[in-house]
Scaffold this motif. Structure first.
Motif, short mmCIF file in Angstrom:
data_model
loop_
_atom_site.label_atom_id
_atom_site.label_comp_id
_atom_site.label_asym_id
_atom_site.label_seq_id
_atom_site.Cartn_x
_atom_site.Cartn_y
_atom_site.Cartn_z
N GLY A 45 0.81 -1.21 0.00
CA GLY A 45 0.00 0.00 0.00
C GLY A 45 0.84 1.26 0.00
N CYS A 46 1.95 1.24 0.73
CA CYS A 46 2.84 2.39 0.74
C CYS A 46 3.48 2.59 -0.62
N ARG A 47 3.95 1.51 -1.22
CA ARG A 47 4.55 1.63 -2.56
C ARG A 47 3.52 2.17 -3.56
N GLN A 48 2.29 1.69 -3.48
CA GLN A 48 1.24 2.15 -4.40
C GLN A 48 0.97 3.64 -4.22
N ALA A 49 1.13 4.14 -2.99
CA ALA A 49 0.90 5.56 -2.69
C ALA A 49 2.18 6.39 -2.85
N ASP A 50 3.21 5.81 -3.44
CA ASP A 50 4.50 6.49 -3.63
C ASP A 50 5.15 6.94 -2.33
N VAL A 51 4.94 6.16 -1.27
CA VAL A 51 5.59 6.41 0.01
C VAL A 51 6.91 5.62 -0.01
N PRO A 52 8.04 6.28 0.21
CA PRO A 52 9.31 5.55 0.20
C PRO A 52 9.37 4.50 1.31
N VAL A 53 9.89 3.34 0.95
CA VAL A 53 10.06 2.23 1.89
C VAL A 53 11.54 2.17 2.26
N VAL A 54 11.82 2.17 3.56
CA VAL A 54 13.19 2.18 4.06
C VAL A 54 13.41 0.92 4.88
N HIS A 55 14.47 0.18 4.58
CA HIS A 55 14.84 -0.99 5.36
C HIS A 55 15.92 -0.59 6.36
N ILE A 56 15.71 -1.01 7.59
CA ILE A 56 16.68 -0.80 8.66
C ILE A 56 17.11 -2.18 9.14
N PHE A 57 18.43 -2.41 9.26
CA PHE A 57 18.92 -3.69 9.73
C PHE A 57 19.81 -3.49 10.95
N HIS A 58 19.77 -4.48 11.85
CA HIS A 58 20.55 -4.42 13.08
C HIS A 58 21.81 -5.28 12.94
N ILE A 59 22.93 -4.69 13.30
CA ILE A 59 24.21 -5.40 13.29
C ILE A 59 24.85 -5.23 14.67
N TRP A 102 18.72 11.75 5.79
CA TRP A 102 18.08 11.27 4.56
C TRP A 102 16.60 11.63 4.53
N LEU A 103 15.91 11.40 5.64
CA LEU A 103 14.47 11.70 5.71
C LEU A 103 14.20 13.19 5.49
N ARG A 104 15.00 14.03 6.12
CA ARG A 104 14.79 15.48 5.98
C ARG A 104 15.08 15.93 4.55
N ARG A 105 16.09 15.36 3.91
CA ARG A 105 16.36 15.70 2.52
C ARG A 105 15.23 15.27 1.60
N GLN A 106 14.51 14.22 1.98
CA GLN A 106 13.36 13.75 1.20
C GLN A 106 12.09 14.54 1.51
N GLY A 107 12.14 15.39 2.53
CA GLY A 107 10.96 16.17 2.93
C GLY A 107 9.96 15.37 3.75
N VAL A 108 10.40 14.27 4.34
CA VAL A 108 9.50 13.41 5.13
C VAL A 108 9.22 14.06 6.47
N GLN A 109 7.93 14.06 6.83
CA GLN A 109 7.50 14.61 8.11
C GLN A 109 6.78 13.58 8.97
N ARG A 110 6.37 12.49 8.37
CA ARG A 110 5.59 11.47 9.06
C ARG A 110 6.23 10.10 8.82
N LEU A 111 6.41 9.34 9.90
CA LEU A 111 7.00 8.01 9.80
C LEU A 111 5.98 6.94 10.15
N ILE A 112 6.01 5.89 9.38
CA ILE A 112 5.18 4.71 9.62
C ILE A 112 6.14 3.64 10.11
N ILE A 113 5.92 3.16 11.34
CA ILE A 113 6.83 2.23 11.99
C ILE A 113 6.28 0.81 11.93
N SER A 114 7.14 -0.11 11.46
CA SER A 114 6.80 -1.54 11.42
C SER A 114 8.10 -2.31 11.67
N GLY A 115 7.99 -3.60 11.95
CA GLY A 115 9.19 -4.41 12.06
C GLY A 115 9.19 -5.39 13.21
#
Length: 187
Positions: A45-59, A102-115
């Motif tokens: 749904g996010c991809r369909q709405a042109d919302v960027p998807v960001v992967h975060i990985f733990h090391i 990165w988020l600020r350069r993209q103009g992102v103001q709202r985050l959707i948290i999952s994981g």
């Protein structure tokens, strides 16, 4: 003449949905279907709405989470090609990762948290995001955690108990608690 309300630009953070977890003793056999289905619906749904998807990985230095483990990659069922990938070494996806810049350069103001690990990396990232000024949607059904036993009392808390507690402490202070459908309908 009416003006449609302009929604702030959003980004979906998929936190720690990595193969490392599949090699931990507490990982359930097979894929946790409700979490997987919810996350896939949210991601699509996010991809369909042109919302960027960001992967975060733990090391870190713990077995399957070591950088040389070969397991610091998305679970096989998670679609690839995120807009960005960030590796973290602590609970917050913001600490020393470059995510905020990165988020600020993209103009992102709202985050959707999952994981994965509702009460650890997802909750910590939501709290820090709120403190940094982002609006936060915490999509509980698209997070996953595992039962835990309190060392002092011996009481075991179910994954649902832990998710409910996370919702309690985040709601209206750090995040808006939403399900997948509510989140997607507000994009």
């Amino acid at each position: 003449m009416t003006h449609a309300s302009i929604q702030p630009k959003s980004a979906l953070l998929i936190i720690d949905v990595q193969q490392s977890f599949e090699h931990m003793p507490y990982w359930p056999s097979g894929h946790p279907a409700p979490f997987q289905q919810a996350l896939l619906k949210l991601e699509a749904g996010c991809r369909q709405a042109d919302v960027p998807v960001v992967h975060i990985f733990h090391i870190d230095n713990d077995g399957p989470f070591r950088s040389d483990s070969g397991l610091i990659k998305a679970m096989d069922w998670l679609p690839g090609h995120p807009a960005a990938r960030f590796d973290k070494h602590v609970h917050s996806a913001f600490t020393d990762t470059g995510l905020d810049v990165w988020l600020r350069r993209q103009g992102v103001q709202r985050l959707i948290i999952s994981g994965i690990r509702t009460e650890q990396c997802c909750e910590t990232t939501a709290r820090v995001a709120s403190d940094l000024g982002y609006a936060v949607d915490f999509v509980s059904e698209a997070t996953l955690t595992f039962p835990m036993t309190h060392k002092g009392t011996g009481q075991t808390f179910s994954a649902q108990d832990i998710i409910t507690r996370t919702e309690l402490v985040l709601a209206d202070r750090f995040a808006r608690i939403v399900n997948v459908d509510t989140c997607l309908s507000s994009l």
